[in-house]
Design a protein around this motif. Structure first.
Motif: not given
Ligand SMILES: *Cc1c(COP(=O)(O)O)cnc(C)c1O
Length: 462
Positions: A417-421
């Motif tokens: 959900a963070s979209g970073i990884a």
């Protein structure tokens, strides 16, 4: 808008997407209802301007695209796409060649012939083997096992292409729990059936244990048998003991098939290729171009060391085929008729990297997988479950209340959900684990650092 302008504009859309990979969320952010609301329009009675169709398509799918081409995508084993391969793939669509037979596209046929030869050299497969470019490793298994089925039943006087399977000697498959699900489905499609697949126990390193193989073969010496070995399993990247297993299988007249969807590519690395010692003795091999070689979909590769069995299993004459001497008709080796000229992207990728470039890509991915797993594993509350031997590793997260599975799933959800990884989960030996898989040419040190940092932040927050 004319065709030229439309295609230029589409190039701009494609380039904007590639530029956005550095900052767009790796996860897809849209819910199913949002995608349906954006895309499910009344079907138009009359056509729309192509530029409107394309602009709206780009806009409406954007939040539903998973960032698999991103350098911070570590889920499943997906791979990105090399620039030369994207470019050749664009041209493949533009050229619109039907790569069924030579007469349909001489260039497509010859390029496959050349790429097939290069691949055998690169992957340590005997030069006399036949090959097929198919849609994926799933179909590579199906192609190779069709050849195995032909060979084993022909040995017993049964012409399976003519008579089918009803009344034929029943084929069985010996493999291990580390096998991939696609192998099961290939067997099913070939009429072998799940019940004919026997999973032999693995050792602690996920390798087939040879005494069980020997016993299974000796107990039923007359049953036509395919032994399926793993070159790089999905979770631990394990390699079966090929030389010994091939010797045992062949002494018992069994066929050996190797699933090397991504693992076969370690043949290109001087440092890692000993993992494949003896793999050249197998009867068939299946791998993918769209994983570690970083080709676009679809690109599966099958190789068979008994070309007559391969051809007998798949070839189909037709009065409208144009037979030309001294050329290879792809339809004699693949389960498809009309097919994409997938050799162009393969050829372009192989030339753009060269032997050294492919080895470097493979070793770099392995080094990054190692850094990711050890880096995440060193964080408080994290634990390394499998340290990568190649490009696959496993970690998990420990909970104060003992619900390690629940915490592992929560951490995975939060990272996604963070979209970073993006990492995926799996159940491995009854434990929930986070899979760490690196197979994208784009992944750099900064991507690895950002991914580890994002896990650290989440572990502090929850
Ligand atoms: C991905 C994978 C497959 C299936 O390959 P597809 O190209 O998805 O059909 C088979 N075996 C292994 C080990 C894999 O990783």
């Amino acid at each position: 808008m004319n065709e030229t302008s439309l295609l230029r504009r589409t190039t701009d859309h494609a380039l904007a997407f590639i530029d956005s990979l550095a900052h767009r969320p790796v996860c897809a952010t849209a819910a199913p209802a949002e995608l349906r609301a954006a895309l499910d329009r009344p079907f138009p009675e009359t056509g729309l301007a192509p530029e409107q169709v394309i602009d709206e398509l780009v806009r409406d799918v954007s939040t539903g695209l998973l960032g698999t081409p991103s350098g911070r995508f570590f889920g499943w084993v997906i791979g990105g796409t090399l620039p030369a391969a994207i470019a050749a793939d664009w041209l493949t669509s533009t050229w619109d060649q039907n790569a069924a037979i030579y007469a349909c596209s001489p260039a497509a046929a010859i390029i496959e012939e050349i790429a097939g030869r290069w691949l055998k050299q690169l992957l340590g497969i005997p030069s006399s083997a036949s090959f097929a470019l198919v849609t994926g490793c799933q179909m590579a298994h199906t192609t190779a096992l069709a050849a195995a089925r032909h060979h084993l039943l022909a040995d017993r006087g049964w012409d399976v292409e003519r008579r089918g399977l009803a009344g034929a000697p029943a084929i069985r498959i010996l493999t291990t729990a580390a096998r991939h699900e696609t192998l099961i489905r290939a067997a099913r499609l070939l009429g072998i059936g799940d019940a004919a697949i026997c999973l032999l126990p693995c050792d602690d390193a996920e390798r087939m244990q040879l005494p069980y193989l020997e016993d299974a073969l000796r107990e039923c010496p007359n049953v036509p048998t395919i032994v399926c070995l793993q070159a790089g399993d999905l979770h631990a990247g394990a390699f079966d003991p090929f030389a010994e297993a091939c010797a045992i299988a062949h002494a018992n007249a069994a066929w050996v098939h190797i699933d090397g969807a991504f693992g076969l590519w370690v043949a290109t690395s001087p440092r890692l290729r000993s993992l494949l010692a003896g793999a050249e003795r197998a009867d068939s091999w299946a791998t993918d171009g769209h994983k570690w070689l970083n080709l676009p979909y679809d690109s599966g590769l099958a190789f068979v060391s008994h070309p007559p069995a391969h051809r007998a299993a798949l070839s189909q004459p037709a009065s409208y085929r144009i037979e030309i001497d001294d050329v290879r008709d792809q339809a004699d080796w693949t389960p498809e008729w009309s097919r994409r000229a997938r050799g162009f992207a393969l050829y372009a990728a192989l030339r753009s990297l060269g032997r050294a470039g492919i080895a470097e890509l493979v070793e770099r991915c392995c080094a990054q997988a190692h850094r990711l797993v050890t880096g995440i594993g060193a964080l408080p509350g994290a634990e390394v479950v499998v340290t990568p031997q190649i490009n696959q590793g496993l970690v998990r997260f420990l909970a104060d209340d003992g619900d390690h599975d629940g915490r592992t799933d929560t951490v995975i959800e939060r990272i996604q959900a963070s979209g970073i990884a993006w990492f995926g989960g799996a159940t491995w030996h009854d434990k929930r684990v986070m899979r760490v898989s690196v197979s994208n040419w784009r992944t750099n040190d900064n991507d690895v650092d950002r991914a580890i940092e994002s896990v650290r932040m989440i572990l502090v927050e929850i």
